[in-house]
Design a protein around this motif. Structure first.
Motif, PDB file in Angstrom:
ATOM      1  N   ARG A 248      70.307  30.041  98.337  1.00 35.36           N
ATOM      2  CA  ARG A 248      70.121  28.805  97.586  1.00 35.36           C
ATOM      3  C   ARG A 248      71.226  28.722  96.548  1.00 35.36           C
ATOM      4  O   ARG A 248      71.848  29.729  96.200  1.00 35.36           O
ATOM      5  N   GLN A 472      59.607  23.148  96.457  1.00 34.59           N
ATOM      6  CA  GLN A 472      59.665  21.817  97.058  1.00 34.59           C
ATOM      7  C   GLN A 472      59.116  20.754  96.107  1.00 34.59           C
ATOM      8  O   GLN A 472      59.677  19.658  95.999  1.00 34.59           O
ATOM      9  N   TYR A 475      61.725  20.137  93.504  1.00 32.08           N
ATOM     10  CA  TYR A 475      62.824  19.327  94.024  1.00 32.08           C
ATOM     11  C   TYR A 475      62.444  17.847  94.059  1.00 32.08           C
ATOM     12  O   TYR A 475      63.228  16.981  93.653  1.00 32.08           O
ATOM     13  N   ALA A 487      63.055  22.812 104.586  1.00 36.50           N
ATOM     14  CA  ALA A 487      63.633  24.096 104.194  1.00 36.50           C
ATOM     15  C   ALA A 487      64.143  24.792 105.443  1.00 36.50           C
ATOM     16  O   ALA A 487      63.786  24.427 106.572  1.00 36.50           O
ATOM     17  N   THR A 518      71.359  19.939 103.984  1.00 37.18           N
ATOM     18  CA  THR A 518      70.591  19.850 102.746  1.00 37.18           C
ATOM     19  C   THR A 518      70.735  18.499 102.064  1.00 37.18           C
ATOM     20  O   THR A 518      69.806  18.027 101.427  1.00 37.18           O
ATOM     21  N   LEU A 581      65.899  22.188 101.581  1.00 40.17           N
ATOM     22  CA  LEU A 581      66.301  23.317 100.754  1.00 40.17           C
ATOM     23  C   LEU A 581      67.043  24.320 101.632  1.00 40.17           C
ATOM     24  O   LEU A 581      66.685  24.508 102.799  1.00 40.17           O
TER      25      LEU A 581
END
Length: 736
Positions: A248, A472, A475, A487, A518, A581
């Motif tokens: 990430r 999540q 986000y 993801a 992404t 993600l």
């Protein structure tokens, strides 16, 4: 705990150096950081600020020592070879390290900032592992990066190989472009000390003392030597072929000022955003536009009562390493600073939002269909009980067609935790229609039971990572314009699927990783070539899915839903933004009894779904198109057989030259359709961001066309060579 020597380079930016050190100490986990800073101060006032940085130290660092630069090359060699420079003006917060030098070296520039905790200890363990093919760890990169800000061009990431133990992705750097192709980097990269010493020696042998004039030449000539070694043209034995990056985003380079004179690297800042949490105030400073003045003012602020706002950087999911955002907040402890514009800057306060009541609980509903998974459902439920997010509900629909005791196993797993059982609703699904659209109907029934504003899909035979729901939800909170976020997933099958436990531990298991685009502006393009989101790893806003009509009773109900969200049929309806993600948050089991295997399958059904997504993109582009010359081009129809050949990411089998030409035309037409699609987004996305996305799409289309052209040239003689020549011309035009 592994020891890592951090060698940081700073010139006239003591405030930015302070933030590098603070953020590094806060975010790097699992390693002892012994920091040496080689700095240049152009005047006494700046030198005093560096001394204050050294005296203050930074939490999380095992040692901090600052050294004023006299001769960059000699000073660097002294640090790397274990000697400590004692030039005039050096200052130290702690004494030099005793004993042998650390095994690993991290190289940093002062405009780097770390914003998210990362497992540095796990990364260096990969470097230490016998037989490792990884040359270095580069925390500046992540699967989110597809644009090179310094070159204003799209960059092509290579294929990723998830290393679970290292909590990151390994990639072959020679297969990437621009930011993905530099094996030697000063933005937080970590290497073995022996490799660093050998490389620096080869740089001096090949290019003389000029290779160590400053950090810029150190980086440039290091990459030259490594590329020559890799090509077999240098005197070295060749560099390990892979690099490691985090799963990430964990860092970015705040490219708002320039202090070096070697290269004219563009900067990209126009304003500074700030917030005062305790006062509940926020606003912006407009920069003066004078680079020297703005540099001085920013560093004065960072040496005082302001610091970088790491929380605001954390969830921006930048598409480039270098960013132009400056986010400031008040330092912890002491009174918050008064809002007064620094000299030459203008201040503007934000209008406070009208207070709104908190949203009803629960905010998140987990929707889980279950069928023939008695042996796996316990691990799935255990992974939900282990979530870091609190207060979510779980809605499970147990298919009445299940024949292996799934309902009983599920109830036993739920009832084992009374607190969890109180927020878990288990209902039977009694529909007698066993046709291919059954899963879509079952999901609609479950969706109607969900109370949360966000619905997270989960499969009853998968395992969810503990941070999945929290990350999540965060986000979606940080990106109110995004309606769904998926993801990356690790896929296990066969014996590995049977051995997988509830902790999502992949150690010793064979698996493959699926990483999806992404950025929300790239997901529509990827949707034209395959399902763009892993359904068991998605969280979406319930209202958006319901507004799109929910699930339809079709074989690939998830792919169908994403296509309707991304490419609504009504031209006036705005498309939904969908993101992913980059980190692996779900371990997905593949086995013959799974609902997906029974309801969707592969082959003709997947091909038909891909063709339908291509058609949806073309239909949307036709509705938005304002150019008469594109009308006929966008009228293309793609049969499922051709869509199936294009949906794979590897070789594209072509039965004839005509088919190769036809497949190339499909890719080019979809590329034109995406240009119309992005243009149709208008003010919803900044023009610069849309331009970046289109550059990345052009690059991906070029790669796809190159695969087709290579096959045609090898199989179909002169006609195939003509297709390859056309592709080469496209590449040349793109570079110009």
């Amino acid at each position: 705990m592994a020891r890592v020597q951090v060698v940081a380079f700073s010139k006239d930016r003591p405030g930015q150096l302070r933030e590098l050190l603070r953020s590094l100490g806060a975010c790097a986990r699992g390693a002892a950081l012994e920091v040496d800073v080689l700095f240049v101060a152009s005047n006494a006032a700046i030198a005093e600020r560096y001394a204050a940085v050294a005296a203050a130290g930074a939490a999380g660092l095992a040692r901090l020592q600052l050294h004023r630069e006299a001769d960059f090359g000699e000073d660097l060699l002294g640090l790397l070879l274990g000697g400590k420079s004692d030039n005039d003006g050096s200052s130290s917060a702690a004494g030099a390290a005793e004993g042998p030098s650390p095994e690993f070296v991290m190289l940093c520039v002062d405009d780097l900032v770390f914003h998210t905790p990362f497992a540095l200890g796990a990364a260096v363990a990969e470097l230490r592992r016998p037989g490792s093919d990884v040359f270095g760890f580069q925390p500046r990169l992540s699967p989110c990066v597809f644009h090179c800000q310094t070159r204003r061009r799209a960059c092509s990431p290579p294929a990723w190989d998830y290393r679970a133990a290292a909590e990151g992705y390994a990639f072959a750097w020679r297969e990437g472009t621009l930011d993905w192709s530099y094996p030697w980097d000063l933005c937080g990269a970590v290497y073995r000390r022996a490799d660093v010493a050998a490389l620096v020696a080869r740089m001096q042998d090949a290019h003389g003392p000029g290779a160590l004039r400053n950090p810029n030449t150190l980086e440039e000539y290091g990459n030259r030597v490594l590329r020559r070694d890799e090509a077999g043209e240098g005197e070295g034995e060749g560099v390990r072929p892979r690099l490691l990056c985090p799963a990430r985003p964990v860092a970015c380079v705040v490219s708002v000022n320039r202090v070096q004179t070697e290269y004219k690297v563009p900067t990209c800042a126009a304003e500074v955003r700030f917030r005062l949490p305790r006062a509940g105030a926020s606003g912006r400073f407009a920069l003066a536009g004078d680079e020297a003045q703005d540099l001085e003012v920013l560093n004065e602020l960072l040496c005082g009562a302001w610091r970088y706002d790491l929380e605001r950087y954390r969830f921006r999911m930048y598409s480039s390493v270098h960013v132009g955002d400056v986010f400031l907040t008040a330092t912890t402890g002491g009174p918050e600073p008064e809002i007064a514009a620094p000299a030459g800057w203008a201040a503007e306060m934000d209008t406070p939002d009208v207070a709104t009541p908190p949203p009803p609980s629960p905010r998140v509903s987990v929707l889980m269909p279950a069928r023939d998974c008695a042996g796996f459902v316990g691990a799935a439920i255990a992974s939900l009980r282990a979530q870091s997010l609190e207060g979510f509900e779980v809605v499970v629909l147990v298919d009445a067609l299940s024949q292996d005791g799934t309902a009983e196993a599920l109830r036993a797993s739920v009832d084992a935790d009374p607190a969890f059982a109180a927020r878990c609703r288990v209902e039977p699904y009694l529909d007698e229609d066993a046709s291919a659209g059954r899963l879509g109907r079952m999901l609609n029934a479950g969706l109607a039971l969900c109370r949360g504003e966000v619905v997270a899909r989960a499969d009853a035979d998968d395992v969810n990572a503990p941070l999945r729901l929290a990350e999540q939800l965060r986000y979606l909170d940080e990106h109110p314009g995004v309606d769904a976020v998926g993801a990356a997933v690790a896929v296990v099958a066969g014996e590995a699927a049977a051995r997988l436990g509830a902790a999502a531990d992949l150690a010793g298991l064979a698996f493959r990783t699926r990483v999806y685009h992404t950025h929300p502006l790239l997901v529509p393009w990827s949707a034209a070539f395959g399902c763009p989101v892993a359904h068991p790893a998605v969280a979406y806003r319930r209202r958006a899915v319901q507004a799109a009509g929910g699930y339809r009773p079709v074989p690939c109900e998830d792919y169908d839903l994403w296509a309707r969200l991304l490419f609504p049929e009504a031209p006036s309806a705005p498309p939904s933004a969908v993101a992913n993600l980059p980190a692996v948050h779900v371990v997905h089991r593949k086995h013959g009894a799974s609902v997906t295997a029974q309801q969707c399958g592969a082959g003709a059904r997947d091909a038909a779904a891909t063709a339908a997504a291509m058609d949806a993109l073309l239909r949307r582009a036709r509705a938005l198109n304002k150019s008469g010359r594109l009308k006929a081009v966008l009228a293309l129809e793609v049969p499922p057989a051709e869509a199936e050949k294009l949906r794979s990411g590897g070789d594209v089998p072509c039965a004839s030259l005509d088919e190769a030409t036809r497949l190339s035309k499909i890719v080019e037409t979809l590329e034109k359709a995406m240009a119309v699609y992005l243009d149709g987004l208008g003010a919803a996305w900044p023009a610069e961001e849309r331009h970046r996305a289109m550059q990345a799409i052009n690059l991906d289309a070029t790669n796809r066309l190159g695969v087709i052209a290579a096959v045609a040239a090898s199989e179909f003689g002169a006609g195939g060579i003509a297709l390859l020549t056309r592709w080469i011309g496209r590449q040349r035009r793109a570079k110009n």
